[in-house]
Structures are given as C-alpha cells and as structure tokens.
Motif scaffolding. Structure first.
Motif, PDB file in Angstrom:
ATOM      1  N   ILE A 210      -3.033  -1.568  -5.249  1.00  0.00           N
ATOM      2  CA  ILE A 210      -1.891  -1.985  -6.069  1.00  0.00           C
ATOM      3  C   ILE A 210      -2.310  -1.753  -7.517  1.00  0.00           C
ATOM      4  CG2 ILE A 210      -0.401  -3.886  -6.757  1.00  0.00           C
ATOM      5  CD1 ILE A 210      -1.095  -5.161  -3.982  1.00  0.00           C
TER       6      ILE A 210
ATOM      7  N   ILE B 149      -1.442  -2.008 -11.478  1.00  0.00           N
ATOM      8  CA  ILE B 149      -0.644  -2.711 -12.478  1.00  0.00           C
ATOM      9  C   ILE B 149      -1.117  -2.164 -13.823  1.00  0.00           C
ATOM     10  CG2 ILE B 149      -0.119  -4.965 -13.458  1.00  0.00           C
ATOM     11  CD1 ILE B 149      -0.810  -6.105 -10.609  1.00  0.00           C
TER      12      ILE B 149
ATOM     13  N   VAL C 289       4.145  -6.863  -1.316  1.00  0.00           N
ATOM     14  CA  VAL C 289       4.187  -6.718  -2.761  1.00  0.00           C
ATOM     15  C   VAL C 289       5.563  -6.189  -3.155  1.00  0.00           C
ATOM     16  CG1 VAL C 289       3.186  -4.383  -2.696  1.00  0.00           C
ATOM     17  CG2 VAL C 289       3.027  -5.753  -4.790  1.00  0.00           C
ATOM     18  N   GLU C 290       6.051  -6.669  -4.280  1.00  0.00           N
ATOM     19  CA  GLU C 290       7.317  -6.195  -4.842  1.00  0.00           C
ATOM     20  C   GLU C 290       7.044  -5.764  -6.276  1.00  0.00           C
ATOM     21  OE1 GLU C 290      10.600  -9.045  -4.432  1.00  0.00           O
ATOM     22  OE2 GLU C 290       9.244 -10.186  -3.136  1.00  0.00           O
ATOM     23  N   GLN C 291       7.567  -4.623  -6.664  1.00  0.00           N
ATOM     24  CA  GLN C 291       7.472  -4.170  -8.044  1.00  0.00           C
ATOM     25  C   GLN C 291       8.862  -3.776  -8.499  1.00  0.00           C
ATOM     26  OE1 GLN C 291       4.169  -1.277  -7.539  1.00  0.00           O
ATOM     27  NE2 GLN C 291       3.022  -2.604  -8.921  1.00  0.00           N
TER      28      GLN C 291
ATOM     29  N   GLU D 250       7.535  -4.160 -16.499  1.00  0.00           N
ATOM     30  CA  GLU D 250       7.602  -4.159 -15.037  1.00  0.00           C
ATOM     31  C   GLU D 250       6.999  -5.459 -14.510  1.00  0.00           C
ATOM     32  OE1 GLU D 250       6.806  -0.816 -11.800  1.00  0.00           O
ATOM     33  OE2 GLU D 250       4.913  -1.602 -12.584  1.00  0.00           O
ATOM     34  N   GLU D 251       7.606  -5.991 -13.439  1.00  0.00           N
ATOM     35  CA  GLU D 251       7.071  -7.181 -12.785  1.00  0.00           C
ATOM     36  C   GLU D 251       6.558  -6.807 -11.404  1.00  0.00           C
ATOM     37  OE1 GLU D 251       8.064 -11.819 -11.757  1.00  0.00           O
ATOM     38  OE2 GLU D 251       9.744 -10.436 -11.896  1.00  0.00           O
ATOM     39  N   THR D 252       5.372  -7.303 -11.089  1.00  0.00           N
ATOM     40  CA  THR D 252       4.777  -7.140  -9.765  1.00  0.00           C
ATOM     41  C   THR D 252       4.574  -8.532  -9.194  1.00  0.00           C
ATOM     42  OG1 THR D 252       3.614  -5.129 -10.446  1.00  0.00           O
ATOM     43  CG2 THR D 252       2.792  -6.244  -8.475  1.00  0.00           C
TER      44      THR D 252
ATOM     45  N   ILE E   3       2.943 -10.355  -5.826  1.00  0.00           N
ATOM     46  CA  ILE E   3       2.132 -10.177  -4.620  1.00  0.00           C
ATOM     47  C   ILE E   3       2.209 -11.465  -3.823  1.00  0.00           C
ATOM     48  CG2 ILE E   3      -0.169  -9.719  -3.716  1.00  0.00           C
ATOM     49  CD1 ILE E   3      -0.711  -8.253  -6.411  1.00  0.00           C
TER      50      ILE E   3
ATOM     51  N   HIS F 242       2.246 -13.447  -9.797  1.00  0.00           N
ATOM     52  CA  HIS F 242       3.177 -12.702 -10.642  1.00  0.00           C
ATOM     53  C   HIS F 242       2.395 -12.006 -11.756  1.00  0.00           C
ATOM     54  CE1 HIS F 242       7.012 -14.512  -9.185  1.00  0.00           C
ATOM     55  NE2 HIS F 242       6.157 -15.421  -8.749  1.00  0.00           N
TER      56      HIS F 242
END
Length: 161
Positions: A28, A30, A116-118, A125-127, A129, A143
């Motif tokens: 992942i 970021i 996970v969402e992005q 951008e927000e990630t 997990i 977050h």
C-alpha cells in the motif's frame, strides 16, 4: 520416451519451485509529491511499515526494500518490517499502539488486514486501512490523508469493539 519422462520431471520440478516460493505480499503506497510511506500486508495478513522517506520512483521495485529477520508468532524466522499498529501481548515488544484486556482475561490481540480504500478528497487523497482481530470483536481503521503539494501525511485511528 526418455525425452517425455525427462520433460515431465523438469516440469514437475518447476511447478514445485513456484509452489514453494514465498506467498505474494500486497503493498500500500501513500504518497505526497516528495514523500513515500509504503506499507505491506504480509502473507499472515498483518500490516508492516516498509518505508518512510524521500519519494521513490514510480517504477521502483518495492521487493528491493530490506526486511530485518524476526521470530513470528508461530515460532518461524521471517523477514518483515515493524508492525504498523502493534498490539500488546504479541511478539512485537516495541511500544504497542493498543493494549486490551479481553473479557476472558486474554491480553493478546492480532489485528489482521481486512481491506483498504483510497479516494480523492479536496486537496489530496484519503486512504483507510481496515484491520480486525480474528478472535475478538475488535476493529481498527487507520486513516491517512495526504496533501501532495504541502508534503503532509495526516493520520489517525478509529477503534471499535
């Protein structure tokens, strides 16, 4: 006939090599314009921090990042980085992020990767997990919000039980 047997044996040997190789890991990434945070979901579904530093090229092979060796929970030696959200009671004794005494008195928790969402947000951008304990009703959402031009990564966690 001999050629067919030799070819079959070679094919079986190749299949055995691929079957015994290390399971796939998920990374992942970021990022901001100048900073990279790279996390890794290990085969045991635990989340580790591989890298935090100057932004790597988009074609950089994450597999080249070094991983120190540690004894895992099942007693085997494995190469891995530091756990992102370590819990007290497991084999990582460096300042746990979370300590829980469960209803049965157990003080051990293992937070495993669930997804996970992005998504794009205004200015970055927000990630998110998602982690959860597989034995107890504990969930943690990590977050990360990045602001690329400012080179800021804001982070917080949401714990639910």
């Amino acid at each position: 006939m001999k050629k067919a047997i030799v070819l079959t044996l070679l094919m079986l040997a190749c299949i055995a090599c691929f079957a015994s190789s290390e399971p796939l890991r998920k990374e992942i990434r970021i990022s901001t314009d100048r900073v990279d945070l790279i996390l890794e979901v290990a085969p045991d579904q635990r989340l580790y921090q591989l890298y935090l530093g100057e932004r790597l090229s988009d074609t950089f092979n994450v597999g080249l990042l070094s991983r120190p060796e540690y004894i895992s929970g099942n007693g085997t030696l494995e190469k891995r980085a530091r756990e992102v959200y370590s819990c007290s009671g497991n084999e990582d004794y460096f300042e746990p992020a979370l300590g829980i005494v469960h209803a049965d008195g157990n003080r051990t928790s293992y937070l495993l990767f669930q997804g996970v969402e992005q998504r794009a947000i205004e200015g970055g951008e927000e990630t998110v997990i998602h982690l959860a304990d597989n034995q107890y009703p504990v969930k943690v959402d990590l977050h990360y919000v990045t602001y690329p031009k400012e080179n800021i990564i804001k982070t917080w966690s949401v714990i639910s039980h």
